[in-house]
Design a protein around this motif. Sequence first.
Motif, PDB file in Angstrom:
ATOM      1  N   PRO A   1       8.598  14.099   4.583  1.00  0.00           N
ATOM      2  CA  PRO A   1       8.026  12.834   4.299  1.00  0.00           C
ATOM      3  C   PRO A   1       6.465  13.347   3.544  1.00  0.00           C
ATOM      4  O   PRO A   1       5.835  14.147   4.203  1.00  0.00           O
ATOM      5  N   ALA A   2       5.979  12.402   2.680  1.00  0.00           N
ATOM      6  CA  ALA A   2       4.557  12.803   2.212  1.00  0.00           C
ATOM      7  C   ALA A   2       3.520  12.584   3.375  1.00  0.00           C
ATOM      8  O   ALA A   2       2.551  13.211   3.517  1.00  0.00           O
TER       9      ALA A   2
ATOM     10  N   TYR B   1       0.769  -1.121   0.213  1.00  0.00           N
ATOM     11  CA  TYR B   1      -0.086   0.082  -0.054  1.00  0.00           C
ATOM     12  C   TYR B   1       0.996   1.212   0.043  1.00  0.00           C
ATOM     13  O   TYR B   1       2.087   1.379   0.687  1.00  0.00           O
ATOM     14  N   GLN B   2       0.333   2.314  -0.528  1.00  0.00           N
ATOM     15  CA  GLN B   2       0.998   3.669  -0.384  1.00  0.00           C
ATOM     16  C   GLN B   2       0.281   4.220   0.549  1.00  0.00           C
ATOM     17  O   GLN B   2      -1.231   4.302   0.407  1.00  0.00           O
ATOM     18  N   LEU B   3       0.771   4.988   1.335  1.00  0.00           N
ATOM     19  CA  LEU B   3       0.262   5.874   2.697  1.00  0.00           C
ATOM     20  C   LEU B   3       0.249   7.187   2.266  1.00  0.00           C
ATOM     21  O   LEU B   3       1.480   8.045   2.219  1.00  0.00           O
TER      22      LEU B   3
ATOM     23  N   GLU C   1      14.196   9.707  -2.295  1.00  0.00           N
ATOM     24  CA  GLU C   1      13.932  10.716  -3.277  1.00  0.00           C
ATOM     25  C   GLU C   1      12.820  11.621  -3.165  1.00  0.00           C
ATOM     26  O   GLU C   1      12.605  12.796  -2.853  1.00  0.00           O
ATOM     27  N   ALA C   2      11.342  11.062  -3.088  1.00  0.00           N
ATOM     28  CA  ALA C   2      10.550  11.729  -3.012  1.00  0.00           C
ATOM     29  C   ALA C   2       9.666  11.790  -1.657  1.00  0.00           C
ATOM     30  O   ALA C   2       8.808  12.446  -1.597  1.00  0.00           O
ATOM     31  N   GLY C   3      10.150  10.797  -0.823  1.00  0.00           N
ATOM     32  CA  GLY C   3       9.460  11.059   0.598  1.00  0.00           C
ATOM     33  C   GLY C   3       8.172  10.223   0.810  1.00  0.00           C
ATOM     34  O   GLY C   3       7.244  10.317   1.499  1.00  0.00           O
ATOM     35  N   GLU C   4       7.826   9.525  -0.271  1.00  0.00           N
ATOM     36  CA  GLU C   4       6.744   8.469  -0.295  1.00  0.00           C
ATOM     37  C   GLU C   4       6.772   7.574   0.889  1.00  0.00           C
ATOM     38  O   GLU C   4       7.931   6.940   1.033  1.00  0.00           O
ATOM     39  N   LEU C   5       5.540   6.892   1.327  1.00  0.00           N
ATOM     40  CA  LEU C   5       5.674   6.242   2.229  1.00  0.00           C
ATOM     41  C   LEU C   5       4.759   4.937   1.669  1.00  0.00           C
ATOM     42  O   LEU C   5       3.579   4.987   1.220  1.00  0.00           O
ATOM     43  N   TYR C   6       5.527   3.805   1.694  1.00  0.00           N
ATOM     44  CA  TYR C   6       4.905   2.551   1.495  1.00  0.00           C
ATOM     45  C   TYR C   6       4.686   1.472   2.631  1.00  0.00           C
ATOM     46  O   TYR C   6       5.553   1.500   3.520  1.00  0.00           O
ATOM     47  N   ALA C   7       3.834   0.594   2.701  1.00  0.00           N
ATOM     48  CA  ALA C   7       3.646  -0.335   3.627  1.00  0.00           C
ATOM     49  C   ALA C   7       3.411  -1.890   3.047  1.00  0.00           C
ATOM     50  O   ALA C   7       2.475  -1.848   1.934  1.00  0.00           O
TER      51      ALA C   7
END
Length: 301
Positions: free
Chosen positions: A68-69, A6-8, A100-106
């Motif tokens: 972070p996003a 998932y992307q949070l 790079e983009a500060g995206e958060l995944y789980a």
Amino acid sequence: MTINCYQLTPGGITPLRISASTLDDMTRELPQGFYTTFTTLAGGTRVLGLKSHLQRLYIPAHDLGLKPALEEAALPQRLAELVKQNLPRESRVRLILTREAGELYAGLEPFTPLPETVYTNGVHVITADLARRNPRIKDTDFIAQSLAQRQMLNRDVFEVLLTKNGAILEGMTSNFYAVRYVIARRSETTTKQSSEDEASPRRSIRNDSTLITARYGILPGVTRRIVLRLARGQGIRIEYRAPRMDETFDEAFLTSSSRGVVPVVMMDGEPVGQGRVGEVTKRLSKAYKAYLQQHAELIGA
């Protein structure tokens, strides 16, 4: 088994279509970043050292000036929503904050505890000449760097220990500890009642233990801090240095968030100590399990 990814974001949770059968496979499909892995407790409601796990993501991001996003304060509530899908089983969770983009995944998978025989009989490990490029940061780049060593894991090899110049630093997914016994003898003179009233020596034996574990060149584990604190509380001396591969040890064990305290009885095909689980390891394992039940943090509180 298929890993759910998932992307949070501040707006919610977005499922991703990633074909992966392990958390490592999933990680290799995502952009490079910082990561942490842990297991839920108490019916998916608690995690031991949750704050420390999240700091593994947000502290290096802050040091890089990365925004972070999803803010750290909002993440526990997202986690609480995610782990509900695996109930009544616990979840094994991996969080990744991209560099790079500060995206958060789980990534989530149902947690399957190790067989009890792992803790009663111990495990076999092997060593490899490998070390993290940046041991203070849990970077997903290391998963790719150690791919060949990860492929060595099987039913006979539980973990690969990372070594450098003959020193044992840590496991690929764990911290490593060696135990040496210190036996001190002292003579006391007592009067022995005999026909000759001769004095005879009486020896008393005191058993102490020293825990040896690397201080530098390793990733400081969340479980490691707890186990070292428990060891000091039991009067066990701590020697902060990397154990040598050519040393003789009486016991050895590993620690990790998902597996707790795991006894090591064989290393590179040779027995550790007597080749069975030692008393120090048993005591620390018991103490850690008790600590786990008392101090796990509530998710989303």
